[in-house]
Design an enzyme around this catalytic site. Sequence first.
Site, PDB file in Angstrom:
ATOM      1  N   LYS A 143      13.836-117.988  -0.340  1.00  0.00           N
ATOM      2  CA  LYS A 143      14.683-117.271   1.105  1.00  0.00           C
ATOM      3  C   LYS A 143      13.665-115.926   1.450  1.00  0.00           C
ATOM      4  O   LYS A 143      13.774-114.512   0.396  1.00  0.00           O
ATOM      5  CB  LYS A 143      16.423-117.109   1.397  1.00  0.00           C
ATOM      6  CG  LYS A 143      16.601-116.665   2.696  1.00  0.00           C
ATOM      7  CD  LYS A 143      17.646-116.782   2.936  1.00  0.00           C
ATOM      8  CE  LYS A 143      18.175-116.482   3.569  1.00  0.00           C
ATOM      9  NZ  LYS A 143      19.713-116.188   4.153  1.00  0.00           N
ATOM     10  N   GLU A 177      16.054-115.112  -3.355  1.00  0.00           N
ATOM     11  CA  GLU A 177      15.838-114.322  -2.136  1.00  0.00           C
ATOM     12  C   GLU A 177      15.464-112.947  -2.341  1.00  0.00           C
ATOM     13  O   GLU A 177      16.350-111.778  -2.605  1.00  0.00           O
ATOM     14  CB  GLU A 177      17.733-114.349  -1.353  1.00  0.00           C
ATOM     15  CG  GLU A 177      16.561-114.250   0.223  1.00  0.00           C
ATOM     16  CD  GLU A 177      18.411-113.815   1.221  1.00  0.00           C
ATOM     17  OE1 GLU A 177      18.133-112.814   1.043  1.00  0.00           O
ATOM     18  OE2 GLU A 177      19.338-114.456   0.819  1.00  0.00           O
TER      19      GLU A 177
END
Length: 295
Positions: A213, A176
Amino acid sequence: MNQQQFDRMKTGNGFIAALDQSGGSTPKALRGYGIDDSEYSGDEEMFDLIHKMRTRVITSPSFTSDHILAAILFHRTMESEIEGKLTADYLWNVKGIIPILKVDKGLADEEDGVQVMKPIPDLDEELALAVKRGIFGTKMRSVVKKASPEGIKKIVDQQFEIGLKICAAGLVPILEPEVDIHIPDKAEAEDILLAEIEKHLAQVPEDVKLMFKLSIPTKAGQYSKLIDDPRVVRVVALSGGYSRQEADELLAQNHGMIASFSRALLNELKVTQTDEEFNQALKLAIDEIYAASIK
């Protein structure tokens, strides 16, 4: 790796519920739920309250595998129980929802226009425990604050280095590298980020499986090639400060990208709601986020 979970994550319709508020973000989450800081004393009471909130979400009849592929948990949530079962066990064996664990320890101070992750000294032990608890994958977050090639390279280097260790432990990591949605050079930062990710992916064997993400991109379809890469199980989107309506509208423009929302999912839930009101508010949020995720 649980093959049934992998197949569901790879091909299933739905989105990921981010229920992984940790020590730093829990007070804000509780305030959003309607519990003021003055209503508890110390970490133990705080974590008990947030677990009660998460339990209410997870056990709700609105929270089902029809719309939700997975849920991201905080360490303490993984070690807590829901209806007499450890949370990951309850999620998968009762709800059919894949459990994922947040493993990062927060962000370092900004340098070179980014915030890399703080060291994770107990990572090996945490991964071993996650495997024991039936966790499918992990999540770890860093943040881009500026379109800085040097800084973004540091973030991607770190994400891949740790991500490959997680793969070796038998888990699927969610990398992420969030781009702050408020920065003026967001589109440029996303171009630099994508180029760095592609460089690293090119060096990864095809039997290694990763997820990403990412902030919803300024340019629709920015991550289409990433979504199609055989090493990438899924590309999911964080809401990043957008309202749920804004996040849903922007996400729907990015085919193949699915949601992994936290605040945008939970924002309308209040401790004072009756179960009927709570379940209805959660159902509305889930239905809207699901619709945006399957466009």
